[in-house]
Design a protein around this motif. Sequence first.
Motif, PDB file in Angstrom:
ATOM      1  N   TYR A 142     -45.544 -22.092  11.237  1.00  0.00           N
ATOM      2  CA  TYR A 142     -44.614 -21.019  11.687  1.00  0.00           C
ATOM      3  C   TYR A 142     -44.038 -20.321  10.593  1.00  0.00           C
ATOM      4  O   TYR A 142     -43.932 -20.377   9.368  1.00  0.00           O
ATOM      5  CB  TYR A 142     -43.497 -21.738  12.489  1.00  0.00           C
ATOM      6  CG  TYR A 142     -42.392 -22.826  11.647  1.00  0.00           C
ATOM      7  CD1 TYR A 142     -41.551 -22.046  10.883  1.00  0.00           C
ATOM      8  CD2 TYR A 142     -42.733 -23.870  11.558  1.00  0.00           C
ATOM      9  CE1 TYR A 142     -40.583 -22.763  10.232  1.00  0.00           C
ATOM     10  CE2 TYR A 142     -42.020 -24.787  10.677  1.00  0.00           C
ATOM     11  CZ  TYR A 142     -40.953 -24.312  10.128  1.00  0.00           C
ATOM     12  OH  TYR A 142     -40.063 -24.999   9.157  1.00  0.00           O
ATOM     13  N   TRP A 143     -43.618 -19.013  11.113  1.00  0.00           N
ATOM     14  CA  TRP A 143     -42.838 -17.912   9.893  1.00  0.00           C
ATOM     15  C   TRP A 143     -41.556 -18.478   9.841  1.00  0.00           C
ATOM     16  O   TRP A 143     -40.794 -18.542  10.793  1.00  0.00           O
ATOM     17  CB  TRP A 143     -42.949 -16.613  10.856  1.00  0.00           C
ATOM     18  CG  TRP A 143     -44.367 -15.981  10.809  1.00  0.00           C
ATOM     19  CD1 TRP A 143     -44.905 -15.477  12.104  1.00  0.00           C
ATOM     20  CD2 TRP A 143     -45.328 -15.843  10.023  1.00  0.00           C
ATOM     21  NE1 TRP A 143     -46.056 -14.969  11.724  1.00  0.00           N
ATOM     22  CE2 TRP A 143     -46.222 -15.143  10.474  1.00  0.00           C
ATOM     23  CE3 TRP A 143     -45.363 -16.103   8.644  1.00  0.00           C
ATOM     24  CZ2 TRP A 143     -47.279 -14.859   9.676  1.00  0.00           C
ATOM     25  CZ3 TRP A 143     -46.337 -15.887   7.810  1.00  0.00           C
ATOM     26  CH2 TRP A 143     -47.473 -15.012   8.544  1.00  0.00           C
ATOM     27  N   ARG A 144     -41.295 -18.879   8.541  1.00  0.00           N
ATOM     28  CA  ARG A 144     -39.962 -18.750   8.118  1.00  0.00           C
ATOM     29  C   ARG A 144     -39.149 -17.572   7.899  1.00  0.00           C
ATOM     30  O   ARG A 144     -38.043 -17.387   8.354  1.00  0.00           O
ATOM     31  CB  ARG A 144     -39.791 -19.573   6.686  1.00  0.00           C
ATOM     32  CG  ARG A 144     -40.400 -20.966   6.727  1.00  0.00           C
ATOM     33  CD  ARG A 144     -40.256 -21.582   5.208  1.00  0.00           C
ATOM     34  NE  ARG A 144     -38.989 -21.566   4.673  1.00  0.00           N
ATOM     35  CZ  ARG A 144     -38.711 -21.145   3.550  1.00  0.00           C
ATOM     36  NH1 ARG A 144     -39.534 -20.703   2.729  1.00  0.00           N
ATOM     37  NH2 ARG A 144     -37.427 -21.341   3.228  1.00  0.00           N
ATOM     38  N   GLN A 145     -40.013 -16.596   7.662  1.00  0.00           N
ATOM     39  CA  GLN A 145     -39.760 -15.150   7.631  1.00  0.00           C
ATOM     40  C   GLN A 145     -40.637 -14.464   8.058  1.00  0.00           C
ATOM     41  O   GLN A 145     -41.773 -14.627   7.651  1.00  0.00           O
ATOM     42  CB  GLN A 145     -39.304 -14.828   6.172  1.00  0.00           C
ATOM     43  CG  GLN A 145     -38.090 -15.353   5.462  1.00  0.00           C
ATOM     44  CD  GLN A 145     -37.685 -14.540   3.965  1.00  0.00           C
ATOM     45  OE1 GLN A 145     -37.863 -13.585   3.877  1.00  0.00           O
ATOM     46  NE2 GLN A 145     -37.856 -15.443   2.971  1.00  0.00           N
ATOM     47  N   ILE A 161     -49.982 -11.043  11.742  1.00  0.00           N
ATOM     48  CA  ILE A 161     -48.559 -11.609  12.139  1.00  0.00           C
ATOM     49  C   ILE A 161     -48.533 -12.272  13.128  1.00  0.00           C
ATOM     50  O   ILE A 161     -47.962 -13.275  13.504  1.00  0.00           O
ATOM     51  CB  ILE A 161     -47.514 -10.265  12.159  1.00  0.00           C
ATOM     52  CG1 ILE A 161     -47.259  -9.856  10.680  1.00  0.00           C
ATOM     53  CG2 ILE A 161     -46.118 -10.899  12.700  1.00  0.00           C
ATOM     54  CD1 ILE A 161     -46.294  -8.336  10.945  1.00  0.00           C
ATOM     55  N   ALA A 162     -49.174 -11.825  14.341  1.00  0.00           N
ATOM     56  CA  ALA A 162     -49.197 -12.655  15.692  1.00  0.00           C
ATOM     57  C   ALA A 162     -49.653 -13.827  15.723  1.00  0.00           C
ATOM     58  O   ALA A 162     -49.915 -14.802  16.465  1.00  0.00           O
ATOM     59  CB  ALA A 162     -50.102 -11.737  16.429  1.00  0.00           C
ATOM     60  N   ASP A 163     -50.382 -14.584  14.512  1.00  0.00           N
ATOM     61  CA  ASP A 163     -51.073 -15.593  14.230  1.00  0.00           C
ATOM     62  C   ASP A 163     -49.908 -16.766  14.441  1.00  0.00           C
ATOM     63  O   ASP A 163     -50.326 -17.856  15.094  1.00  0.00           O
ATOM     64  CB  ASP A 163     -51.920 -15.719  13.060  1.00  0.00           C
ATOM     65  CG  ASP A 163     -53.202 -15.341  13.050  1.00  0.00           C
ATOM     66  OD1 ASP A 163     -53.519 -14.400  14.172  1.00  0.00           O
ATOM     67  OD2 ASP A 163     -53.771 -15.248  12.005  1.00  0.00           O
ATOM     68  N   LEU A 167     -40.030 -20.343  14.055  1.00  0.00           N
ATOM     69  CA  LEU A 167     -39.628 -21.884  14.526  1.00  0.00           C
ATOM     70  C   LEU A 167     -38.998 -22.010  16.059  1.00  0.00           C
ATOM     71  O   LEU A 167     -39.526 -22.647  16.823  1.00  0.00           O
ATOM     72  CB  LEU A 167     -38.847 -22.496  13.808  1.00  0.00           C
ATOM     73  CG  LEU A 167     -38.613 -23.900  13.898  1.00  0.00           C
ATOM     74  CD1 LEU A 167     -39.716 -24.900  14.140  1.00  0.00           C
ATOM     75  CD2 LEU A 167     -37.571 -24.679  12.994  1.00  0.00           C
ATOM     76  N   PRO A 168     -37.884 -20.999  16.300  1.00  0.00           N
ATOM     77  CA  PRO A 168     -37.304 -21.231  17.663  1.00  0.00           C
ATOM     78  C   PRO A 168     -38.546 -20.768  18.940  1.00  0.00           C
ATOM     79  O   PRO A 168     -38.519 -21.427  19.988  1.00  0.00           O
ATOM     80  CB  PRO A 168     -36.281 -20.027  17.652  1.00  0.00           C
ATOM     81  CG  PRO A 168     -35.866 -20.154  16.084  1.00  0.00           C
ATOM     82  CD  PRO A 168     -37.137 -19.995  15.758  1.00  0.00           C
ATOM     83  N   ASP A 169     -39.309 -19.890  18.409  1.00  0.00           N
ATOM     84  CA  ASP A 169     -40.187 -19.291  19.651  1.00  0.00           C
ATOM     85  C   ASP A 169     -41.223 -20.380  19.592  1.00  0.00           C
ATOM     86  O   ASP A 169     -41.824 -20.630  20.715  1.00  0.00           O
ATOM     87  CB  ASP A 169     -40.823 -17.949  19.161  1.00  0.00           C
ATOM     88  CG  ASP A 169     -40.008 -16.674  19.343  1.00  0.00           C
ATOM     89  OD1 ASP A 169     -38.896 -16.987  20.067  1.00  0.00           O
ATOM     90  OD2 ASP A 169     -40.177 -15.613  18.577  1.00  0.00           O
ATOM     91  N   LEU A 170     -41.715 -21.175  18.434  1.00  0.00           N
ATOM     92  CA  LEU A 170     -42.579 -21.988  18.796  1.00  0.00           C
ATOM     93  C   LEU A 170     -42.173 -23.261  19.567  1.00  0.00           C
ATOM     94  O   LEU A 170     -42.935 -23.888  20.383  1.00  0.00           O
ATOM     95  CB  LEU A 170     -42.883 -22.625  17.319  1.00  0.00           C
ATOM     96  CG  LEU A 170     -44.039 -23.821  17.186  1.00  0.00           C
ATOM     97  CD1 LEU A 170     -45.382 -23.390  17.899  1.00  0.00           C
ATOM     98  CD2 LEU A 170     -44.304 -24.154  15.806  1.00  0.00           C
ATOM     99  N   ASP A 236     -42.774 -18.294   0.452  1.00  0.00           N
ATOM    100  CA  ASP A 236     -41.403 -17.623   1.192  1.00  0.00           C
ATOM    101  C   ASP A 236     -41.561 -17.558   2.539  1.00  0.00           C
ATOM    102  O   ASP A 236     -40.411 -17.580   3.200  1.00  0.00           O
ATOM    103  CB  ASP A 236     -40.883 -16.438   0.450  1.00  0.00           C
ATOM    104  CG  ASP A 236     -40.467 -16.424  -1.024  1.00  0.00           C
ATOM    105  OD1 ASP A 236     -39.852 -17.719  -1.390  1.00  0.00           O
ATOM    106  OD2 ASP A 236     -40.639 -15.682  -1.775  1.00  0.00           O
ATOM    107  N   HIS A 237     -42.654 -17.169   3.139  1.00  0.00           N
ATOM    108  CA  HIS A 237     -42.827 -16.856   4.465  1.00  0.00           C
ATOM    109  C   HIS A 237     -43.162 -17.992   5.536  1.00  0.00           C
ATOM    110  O   HIS A 237     -43.033 -17.827   6.670  1.00  0.00           O
ATOM    111  CB  HIS A 237     -43.708 -15.561   4.454  1.00  0.00           C
ATOM    112  CG  HIS A 237     -43.012 -14.332   3.955  1.00  0.00           C
ATOM    113  ND1 HIS A 237     -43.191 -13.775   2.549  1.00  0.00           N
ATOM    114  CD2 HIS A 237     -42.473 -13.383   4.398  1.00  0.00           C
ATOM    115  CE1 HIS A 237     -43.190 -12.922   2.287  1.00  0.00           C
ATOM    116  NE2 HIS A 237     -42.445 -12.437   3.563  1.00  0.00           N
TER     117      HIS A 237
END
Length: 248
Positions: A142-145, A161-163, A167-170, A236-237
């Motif tokens: 998931y994206w941290r950032q 990006i859409a891959d 975390l909230p959305d997951l 980072d991301h």
Amino acid sequence: MDIPRIFNITESAHRIHNPITADKLATLGAALRLEPGTRILDLASGSGEMLCTWARDHGITGTGIDMSRLFTEQAKRRALELGVADRVTFIHGDAAGHVAEEKVGVAACVGATWIAGGVAGTIELLARSLRAGGIILIGEPYWRQVPPTEEIAKGCLATAIADFLTLPDLLASFGGLGYDVVEMVLADQDGWDRYEAAKWLTMRRWLEANPDDEMAEEVRAGLTTEPVRYAAYTRDHLGWGVFALMPR
């Protein structure tokens, strides 16, 4: 049948083929409150560390399926090493579409949701093996950032990006599929470092031993660029976690 050879080379010394440490894997096993004798199906089981250590620590039984001949053999050796070869079985095969003959208490795909076309398809596949009251385990990035550009996303080895979701959305997406999230264990920075950085010494040692191999140029290119790429982008991301789900 096998995974691309580059992964058998770069991760040949890994016991866990995801950015999670042995301590975190133990935390997950304890968090699930596993009862002795619980049957687990692990699709894309890698070198078998999850099933082997949980069989030792919690008395579970299980079956792992993985396309890598190397990782499957490593899993069998690990089962012997930990004295659990009578409780866990590892099969070299394609996990895509695999359904257990007997329903299981835990159905897992930790870090390989590509086997069924993504998270939704993998959950649907695992559900076919799950007994009533059982738990599905999904390991997913998931994206941290959220990357500000598509170029940065590609630097994280995503195609776009859409891959991945935040975390909230997951977590919300699991609810949208009809599942409660009942536990989660998230990778930390050390887990990511151990997963990624451990490849580099393996690559260097492999290059020293196989300078004329047809893969040498690709491995050399990876060893040259991967440390900087990982530090500049993924570290980072990108986050990663294992999520425990129960159908509503």
